[in-house]
Design a protein around this motif. Structure first.
Motif, PDB file in Angstrom:
ATOM      1  N   SER A   1      -4.564   6.663   2.698  1.00 55.18           N
ATOM      2  CA  SER A   1      -3.466   6.607   3.702  1.00 55.18           C
ATOM      3  C   SER A   1      -3.705   6.076   4.760  1.00 55.18           C
ATOM      4  CB  SER A   1      -2.958   8.027   3.782  1.00 55.18           C
ATOM      5  OG  SER A   1      -1.875   8.186   4.777  1.00 55.18           O
ATOM      6  N   GLY A   2      -2.865   5.351   5.472  1.00 58.39           N
ATOM      7  CA  GLY A   2      -3.249   4.738   6.757  1.00 58.39           C
ATOM      8  C   GLY A   2      -2.609   5.480   8.016  1.00 58.39           C
ATOM      9  N   HIS A   3      -1.861   6.372   7.569  1.00 56.31           N
ATOM     10  CA  HIS A   3      -1.212   7.158   8.634  1.00 56.31           C
ATOM     11  C   HIS A   3      -1.150   8.686   8.480  1.00 56.31           C
ATOM     12  CE1 HIS A   3       2.565   7.096   6.253  1.00 56.31           C
ATOM     13  NE2 HIS A   3       2.727   8.211   6.889  1.00 56.31           N
ATOM     14  N   THR A   4      -1.146   9.525   9.573  1.00 60.82           N
ATOM     15  CA  THR A   4      -1.366  11.006   9.419  1.00 60.82           C
ATOM     16  C   THR A   4       0.247  11.573   9.642  1.00 60.82           C
ATOM     17  OG1 THR A   4      -3.255  10.813  10.500  1.00 60.82           O
ATOM     18  CG2 THR A   4      -2.315  12.818  10.644  1.00 60.82           C
ATOM     19  N   SER A   5       0.391  12.460   8.881  1.00 62.35           N
ATOM     20  CA  SER A   5       1.577  13.246   9.015  1.00 62.35           C
ATOM     21  C   SER A   5       1.899  13.796  10.392  1.00 62.35           C
ATOM     22  CB  SER A   5       1.413  14.476   7.722  1.00 62.35           C
ATOM     23  OG  SER A   5       2.632  15.277   8.256  1.00 62.35           O
ATOM     24  N   THR A   6       2.883  13.561  10.759  1.00 60.88           N
ATOM     25  CA  THR A   6       2.940  14.072  12.239  1.00 60.88           C
ATOM     26  C   THR A   6       2.845  15.601  12.530  1.00 60.88           C
ATOM     27  OG1 THR A   6       5.356  14.248  11.947  1.00 60.88           O
ATOM     28  CG2 THR A   6       4.592  12.166  12.882  1.00 60.88           C
TER      29      THR A   6
ATOM     30  N   GLY B   1      -6.845  10.501  20.254  1.00 66.71           N
ATOM     31  CA  GLY B   1      -5.953  11.475  20.854  1.00 66.71           C
ATOM     32  C   GLY B   1      -4.530  11.155  20.525  1.00 66.71           C
ATOM     33  N   LYS B   2      -4.302  10.338  19.875  1.00 71.06           N
ATOM     34  CA  LYS B   2      -2.694  10.043  19.445  1.00 71.06           C
ATOM     35  C   LYS B   2      -2.823   9.552  18.085  1.00 71.06           C
ATOM     36  CE  LYS B   2      -2.140   5.643  21.663  1.00 71.06           C
ATOM     37  NZ  LYS B   2      -3.011   4.615  21.289  1.00 71.06           N
ATOM     38  N   LEU B   3      -1.478   9.426  17.526  1.00 68.99           N
ATOM     39  CA  LEU B   3      -1.287   9.083  15.995  1.00 68.99           C
ATOM     40  C   LEU B   3      -1.345   7.486  15.962  1.00 68.99           C
ATOM     41  CD1 LEU B   3       2.059  11.301  15.429  1.00 68.99           C
ATOM     42  CD2 LEU B   3      -0.251  11.279  13.990  1.00 68.99           C
ATOM     43  N   VAL B   4      -2.401   7.311  14.843  1.00 65.30           N
ATOM     44  CA  VAL B   4      -2.912   5.889  14.764  1.00 65.30           C
ATOM     45  C   VAL B   4      -2.547   5.424  13.314  1.00 65.30           C
ATOM     46  CG1 VAL B   4      -5.090   4.386  14.436  1.00 65.30           C
ATOM     47  CG2 VAL B   4      -4.806   6.085  16.494  1.00 65.30           C
ATOM     48  N   THR B   5      -2.035   4.517  13.199  1.00 68.11           N
ATOM     49  CA  THR B   5      -1.733   3.554  11.898  1.00 68.11           C
ATOM     50  C   THR B   5      -2.897   2.811  11.467  1.00 68.11           C
ATOM     51  OG1 THR B   5       0.908   3.955  12.245  1.00 68.11           O
ATOM     52  CG2 THR B   5      -0.162   2.366  10.685  1.00 68.11           C
ATOM     53  N   LEU B   6      -3.497   2.519  10.489  1.00 72.64           N
ATOM     54  CA  LEU B   6      -4.600   1.877  10.142  1.00 72.64           C
ATOM     55  C   LEU B   6      -4.130   0.633   9.478  1.00 72.64           C
ATOM     56  CD1 LEU B   6      -7.032   4.232   8.438  1.00 72.64           C
ATOM     57  CD2 LEU B   6      -7.066   3.649  10.648  1.00 72.64           C
ATOM     58  N   GLU B   7      -4.569  -0.475   9.623  1.00 73.22           N
ATOM     59  CA  GLU B   7      -4.033  -1.608   9.013  1.00 73.22           C
ATOM     60  C   GLU B   7      -4.947  -1.839   7.596  1.00 73.22           C
ATOM     61  OE1 GLU B   7      -1.618  -3.542  10.122  1.00 73.22           O
ATOM     62  OE2 GLU B   7      -1.672  -2.379  12.084  1.00 73.22           O
ATOM     63  N   GLY B   8      -4.282  -2.908   6.862  1.00 66.46           N
ATOM     64  CA  GLY B   8      -5.006  -2.856   5.443  1.00 66.46           C
ATOM     65  C   GLY B   8      -4.444  -1.980   4.491  1.00 66.46           C
TER      66      GLY B   8
ATOM     67  N   ASN C   1       0.819  -1.149  -0.015  1.00 57.75           N
ATOM     68  CA  ASN C   1      -0.138   0.039   0.103  1.00 57.75           C
ATOM     69  C   ASN C   1       0.937   1.392  -0.152  1.00 57.75           C
ATOM     70  OD1 ASN C   1       0.684   0.273   2.578  1.00 57.75           O
ATOM     71  ND2 ASN C   1      -1.055  -0.302   3.592  1.00 57.75           N
ATOM     72  N   TYR C   2       0.219   2.572   0.246  1.00 57.73           N
ATOM     73  CA  TYR C   2       0.897   3.497   0.316  1.00 57.73           C
ATOM     74  C   TYR C   2       1.890   3.628   1.174  1.00 57.73           C
ATOM     75  CZ  TYR C   2       1.587   8.580   0.782  1.00 57.73           C
ATOM     76  OH  TYR C   2       2.423  10.020   1.096  1.00 57.73           O
TER      77      TYR C   2
ATOM     78  N   GLU D   1     -12.487  12.712   5.129  1.00 57.09           N
ATOM     79  CA  GLU D   1     -11.787  11.657   4.686  1.00 57.09           C
ATOM     80  C   GLU D   1     -12.877  10.557   4.128  1.00 57.09           C
ATOM     81  OE1 GLU D   1     -10.053  11.332   8.556  1.00 57.09           O
ATOM     82  OE2 GLU D   1      -8.395  10.806   7.393  1.00 57.09           O
ATOM     83  N   PRO D   2     -12.354   9.706   3.348  1.00 54.71           N
ATOM     84  CA  PRO D   2     -13.097   8.480   2.815  1.00 54.71           C
ATOM     85  C   PRO D   2     -12.886   7.590   4.039  1.00 54.71           C
ATOM     86  CG  PRO D   2     -10.934   8.775   1.526  1.00 54.71           C
ATOM     87  CD  PRO D   2     -10.811   9.778   2.641  1.00 54.71           C
ATOM     88  N   ASP D   3     -14.334   7.019   4.095  1.00 55.16           N
ATOM     89  CA  ASP D   3     -14.480   6.177   5.494  1.00 55.16           C
ATOM     90  C   ASP D   3     -13.527   4.866   5.200  1.00 55.16           C
ATOM     91  OD1 ASP D   3     -15.890   4.499   3.068  1.00 55.16           O
ATOM     92  OD2 ASP D   3     -17.800   4.837   4.201  1.00 55.16           O
ATOM     93  N   ARG D   4     -12.947   4.576   4.002  1.00 54.29           N
ATOM     94  CA  ARG D   4     -12.160   3.373   3.833  1.00 54.29           C
ATOM     95  C   ARG D   4     -10.821   3.950   4.153  1.00 54.29           C
ATOM     96  NH1 ARG D   4     -14.146   0.241  -1.532  1.00 54.29           N
ATOM     97  NH2 ARG D   4     -16.105  -0.127  -0.744  1.00 54.29           N
ATOM     98  N   ALA D   5     -10.590   5.017   4.434  1.00 55.27           N
ATOM     99  CA  ALA D   5      -8.945   5.520   4.680  1.00 55.27           C
ATOM    100  C   ALA D   5      -9.094   6.675   5.646  1.00 55.27           C
ATOM    101  CB  ALA D   5      -8.236   5.742   3.352  1.00 55.27           C
ATOM    102  N   ALA D   6      -9.678   6.473   6.768  1.00 49.81           N
ATOM    103  CA  ALA D   6      -9.858   7.418   7.712  1.00 49.81           C
ATOM    104  C   ALA D   6      -8.954   7.446   8.954  1.00 49.81           C
ATOM    105  CB  ALA D   6     -11.367   7.608   8.254  1.00 49.81           C
ATOM    106  N   CYS D   7      -7.630   7.886   8.657  1.00 47.47           N
ATOM    107  CA  CYS D   7      -6.458   7.710   9.683  1.00 47.47           C
ATOM    108  C   CYS D   7      -6.556   9.192  10.405  1.00 47.47           C
ATOM    109  CB  CYS D   7      -5.082   7.521   8.949  1.00 47.47           C
ATOM    110  SG  CYS D   7      -4.824   9.050   7.718  1.00 47.47           S
TER     111      CYS D   7
END
Ligand SMILES: Cc1ncc(COP(=O)(O)O)c(C=O)c1O
Length: 402
Positions: free
Chosen positions: A303-308, A285-292, A180-181, A271-277
């Motif tokens: 994207s599965g993660h948010t820029s810090t 309340g903290k940076l989360v990485t999505l699986e898949g 993935n990305y 955000e798209p509901d399939r990529a709502a990081c």
């Protein structure tokens, strides 16, 4: 308009929003209005610079019982088709200026100096690289071609052949990465480190913040244009903006926060509901990485993660987060393509307007967001038909005929 009322939407009030916090009181200010002014001054000198149109959508405003809706139409930005042209290319330019100035002792180099070819021998020794869903890579490749350096672009498995061809057209070398990305981001970073290339990323990670902040500073020029185009007595009450890694949304929110402080408009990140990081990050309340694989039609928001640094800004400056299904984007594209006042909006480009259309017909959500008959809403049409084949498939007509 009725189909929007039946689409699933999730809506979260930002638990950490802080209207009382002054922009200058943040521990770190990644962006600034003075940085916007510097980027504005530079980009205005580029030969094909034109402000993009700010379109008013009176029919949709009437349908939704709102006073005004504006759509900042980025479909023709620098001929590249998206707002991203403002970020990556500007960061490539700034990197090359630093490189040449360090090598030669020159100061105050401009785009014209680099374009003159006088420093080609130096710039040709530089390689810039990035991972991309499409538009950021196109911007970096375009910047590299204009200013004379080598460029290597990493694409994940889900990026369409059309988007690949559009980047390769600017002379970039293309690398396909399985996964993935986020996998492509990792590979680009590893290869940049191994070969001494400059990583022009639009996503910040701990230890990689300087260039992403320059990319985001470039985006703020689009926001500054909007406020140049709006009548001064008609400031928006609400701003809807879409998010992939959150860099764009953070650039918008930072600009509004520094310029208007606690009187800034209500901001809604879509955000798209399939990529709502970003949504997941706000929720926890903290940076989360999505699986898949975050497989959404709104491919540039996948994207599965948010820029810090985006999260650093959004944590206190954004008011709401919403997620929408792919269908909302398709319906919005079709709505905009209607012959009565046709606009070409791509899948990711229409997402903020799709968010407004999705919440705008539900009285509970309208009430929560404070949307009333006097609301003036700004949305960002961040891309046109950047993949013409996909556009044609979804709209049943070529973008050329809209
Ligand atoms: C057309 C378009 N809109 C919005 C975005 C979202 O920007 P960000 O990833 O900074 O949140 C992107 C990102 O590539 C994009 O290409």
């Amino acid at each position: 308009m009725t189909p929007f009322a039946n689409l699933p939407v999730a809506c979260l009030r930002n638990p950490q929003a802080r209207r009382d916090l002054a922009y200058d009181d943040q521990p770190q200010q990644w962006l600034s209005l003075s940085g916007t002014a510097a980027a504005w001054a530079e980009l205005h000198q580029w030969s094909n610079y034109q402000p993009t149109p700010l379109r008013s959508l009176p029919e949709i405003a009437t349908d939704l019982d709102l006073d005004q809706i504006w759509y900042k139409d980025e479909s023709d930005r620098f001929g590249l088709g998206s707002f991203k042209a403002l970020g990556g290319a500007y960061a490539v330019f700034r990197q090359l200026v630093d490189y040449v100035q360090t090598a030669t002792g020159q100061t105050d180099l401009t785009a014209a100096d680099l374009l003159s070819g006088r420093y080609r021998e130096l710039t040709q020794a530089v390689t810039v690289t990035t991972a991309t869903d499409g538009n950021h890579g196109r911007s970096v490749a375009w910047g590299a071609q204009q200013f004379g350096c080598r460029c290597v672009i990493y694409l994940h498995a889900g990026v369409s052949a059309g988007r690949e061809a559009a980047i390769a057209a600017y002379g970039a070398e293309m690398v396909r990465v399985a996964g993935n990305y986020d996998d492509s981001v990792r590979q680009a970073a590893e290869d940049a480190q191994a070969h001494g290339w400059i990583l022009v990323s639009d996503t910040a990670h701990p230890g990689n913040t300087t260039i992403p902040s320059v990319v985001m500073q470039g985006y703020t020029v689009m926001v500054a244009e909007v406020f140049d185009q709006l009548p001064p007595d008609q400031l928006p009450t609400h701003v809807f903006v879409q998010a992939g890694v959150g860099g764009l949304a953070a650039a918008v929110c930072a600009y509004l926060w520094e310029r208007w402080g606690r009187d800034r408009p209500t901001t809604i990140v879509v955000e798209p509901d399939r990529a709502a990081c970003v949504y997941a990050t706000a929720q926890q309340g903290k940076l989360v990485t999505l699986e898949g694989d975050q497989d959404t039609l709104m491919a540039c928001l996948s994207s599965g993660h948010t820029s810090t640094i985006a999260w650093d800004i959004l944590r206190h400056s954004s008011d709401w987060f919403i997620t929408i299904p792919d269908e909302a984007a398709v319906l919005t594209m079709q709505h905009l393509a209607h012959p009565r006042s046709p606009i070409v909006g791509g899948e990711s480009g229409v997402a903020s307007l799709a968010g407004l259309l999705t919440v705008g017909q539900r009285s509970d959500l309208r009430q929560q967001l404070g949307l009333t008959t006097t609301s003036r809403v700004l949305t960002f049409g961040t891309e046109g038909a950047t993949d013409p084949e996909i556009y044609q498939k979804l709209i049943n007509r070529s973008a050329l005929h809209i």
